[in-house]
Design an enzyme around this catalytic site. Structure first.
Site, PDB file in Angstrom:
ATOM      1  N   HIS A   1       0.149  -4.156  10.946  1.00 40.73           N
ATOM      2  CA  HIS A   1       1.256  -4.999  11.440  1.00 40.73           C
ATOM      3  C   HIS A   1       1.549  -4.816  12.930  1.00 40.73           C
ATOM      4  CE1 HIS A   1       1.900  -6.435   7.422  1.00 40.73           C
ATOM      5  NE2 HIS A   1       1.954  -5.196   6.985  1.00 40.73           N
TER       6      HIS A   1
ATOM      7  N   GLN B   1       0.822  -1.205   0.000  1.00 38.85           N
ATOM      8  CA  GLN B   1       0.000   0.000   0.000  1.00 38.85           C
ATOM      9  C   GLN B   1       0.860   1.260   0.000  1.00 38.85           C
ATOM     10  OE1 GLN B   1      -3.417  -1.907   2.793  1.00 38.85           O
ATOM     11  NE2 GLN B   1      -3.609   0.271   2.452  1.00 38.85           N
TER      12      GLN B   1
ATOM     13  N   ARG C   1      -9.232  -8.976   3.515  1.00 40.19           N
ATOM     14  CA  ARG C   1      -8.114  -8.565   4.366  1.00 40.19           C
ATOM     15  C   ARG C   1      -8.162  -7.052   4.606  1.00 40.19           C
ATOM     16  NH1 ARG C   1      -2.654  -6.792   3.447  1.00 40.19           N
ATOM     17  NH2 ARG C   1      -1.083  -7.777   4.784  1.00 40.19           N
TER      18      ARG C   1
ATOM     19  N   SER D   1       4.505  -6.497   2.593  1.00 42.78           N
ATOM     20  CA  SER D   1       3.169  -6.485   3.215  1.00 42.78           C
ATOM     21  C   SER D   1       2.133  -7.054   2.243  1.00 42.78           C
ATOM     22  CB  SER D   1       2.831  -5.057   3.669  1.00 42.78           C
ATOM     23  OG  SER D   1       1.618  -5.042   4.391  1.00 42.78           O
ATOM     24  N   LEU D   2       1.176  -6.246   1.801  1.00 41.56           N
ATOM     25  CA  LEU D   2       0.183  -6.710   0.827  1.00 41.56           C
ATOM     26  C   LEU D   2       0.858  -7.354  -0.386  1.00 41.56           C
ATOM     27  CD1 LEU D   2      -2.647  -6.695  -0.613  1.00 41.56           C
ATOM     28  CD2 LEU D   2      -1.875  -4.534  -1.603  1.00 41.56           C
TER      29      LEU D   2
ATOM     30  N   GLN E   1       1.299 -12.641   9.360  1.00 40.47           N
ATOM     31  CA  GLN E   1       1.825 -11.438   8.717  1.00 40.47           C
ATOM     32  C   GLN E   1       0.982 -10.196   9.011  1.00 40.47           C
ATOM     33  OE1 GLN E   1       0.577  -9.884   5.422  1.00 40.47           O
ATOM     34  NE2 GLN E   1       2.391  -9.900   4.125  1.00 40.47           N
TER      35      GLN E   1
END
Length: 314
Positions: free
Chosen positions: A203, A13, A119, A94-95, A252
């Site tokens: 996170h 993102q 998500r 991440s994503l 994660q």
């Protein structure tokens, strides 16, 4: 044909922009067809959203996540159609780890679209707007940032969540604790510590409810063993067992992104070139700060893609 010194990295993102991939779509039919596939899963026109929508709309986490996944997978398919070399490794920030899983054959694209939409929705829902925050800290080592977060917590949640490169760490948590940690980091000698325009404290432990809610959907989705090793954010290692990958993708959500360690793991395995497969050039910039020996390419435009295909041909 695999290039044993090549890795693909997929952004998370923050890389989304209105009008992105317009030039690529004009040259590569894979862009439009991939966006069409995603739109049929989502129930709205994703391409129209990213070309004609507003930045505010595409910054909504529930929309950003499927949008960036789709953009990355579309560019990877264009790379393959252009005859680009297969990478020896993959990783995603991440994503972006979901994009890597699609690229490595772990799960079907349409399943990934459905999962990341959920998500994004659950992560946004986990902490009401205004109650969480994230901030970038520049110019402090990891240990100093972690100590500042411990000192600033005062019973609230604040922690280092993105280890992006040496001297660049993102912290996140409850808004008040992040504010205190910003001041503590500045007092400890940070060059800069500034809030990020992000809608939730990703996170952190505050995301655990989102992880718990997403877990059954991940569990019921078919995952395969990867055809190309993926270095995972949680522990900066590859994993071959589909069940273990499912567990890592749940973990994660509330665990730090160990990006510096991921890039160093790839470089330590013989990777010399990275292709950033997605909009923007954040990861290419970080790679140079993590390991000066790495050559990074971007492939957002047709010219960049053609140049990178040639540069990475074995």
């Amino acid at each position: 044909m695999t290039n044993s010194t090549l890795a693909f990295v997929f952004p998370g993102q923050g890389s989304q922009q209105i009008g992105m991939l317009a030039d690529a779509a004009a040259e590569f039919p894979q862009i439009s067809s991939t966006f069409d596939e995603a739109s049929s899963v989502l129930g709205y026109d994703l391409w129209n959203l990213c070309q004609q929508g507003t930045q505010e709309e595409i910054n909504l986490t529930e929309r950003t996540q499927p949008l960036l996944l789709t953009a990355s997978v579309a560019l990877y398919r264009a790379w393959q159609a252009k005859g680009g070399a297969a990478p020896a490794m993959m990783a995603g920030h991440s994503l972006g780890e979901w994009s890597a899983l699609v690229g490595s054959g772990v799960l079907a694209f349409e399943d990934a679209v459905a999962l990341v939409r959920e998500r994004g929705r659950l992560m946004q829902q986990a902490v009401p707007a205004g109650e969480g925050a994230m901030a970038a800290v520049i110019g402090l080592d990891d240990t100093a940032v972690e100590s500042a977060c411990e000192a600033a917590a005062e019973g609230d949640v604040v922690a280092a969540v993105n280890y992006n490169s040496p001297g660049q760490v993102v912290i996140a948590g409850s808004a008040a604790a992040v504010e205190r940690a910003i001041e503590t980091c500045k007092a400890a000698g940070a060059k800069r510590a500034m809030p990020l325009p992000v809608s939730a404290p990703f996170h952190t432990a505050l995301m655990r409810p989102a992880a718990d809610q997403l877990a059954p959907q991940i569990e019921s989705t078919v995952f395969h063993a990867p055809e190309i090793p993926v270095i995972h954010n949680v522990h900066a290692k590859p994993e071959s067992d589909p069940q273990a990958i499912k567990a890592l993708m749940v973990e994660q959500i509330y665990s730090p992104v160990r990006w510096t360690a991921c890039v160093r793991a790839m470089a330590g395995s013989g990777i010399e070139q990275l292709v950033e497969c997605g909009p923007g050039k954040v990861l290419a910039g970080l790679a140079k700060r993590i390991d000066r020996g790495l050559k990074a390419h971007n492939i957002e435009t047709p010219a960049q893609l053609t140049e990178a295909v040639e540069a990475t041909a074995e």
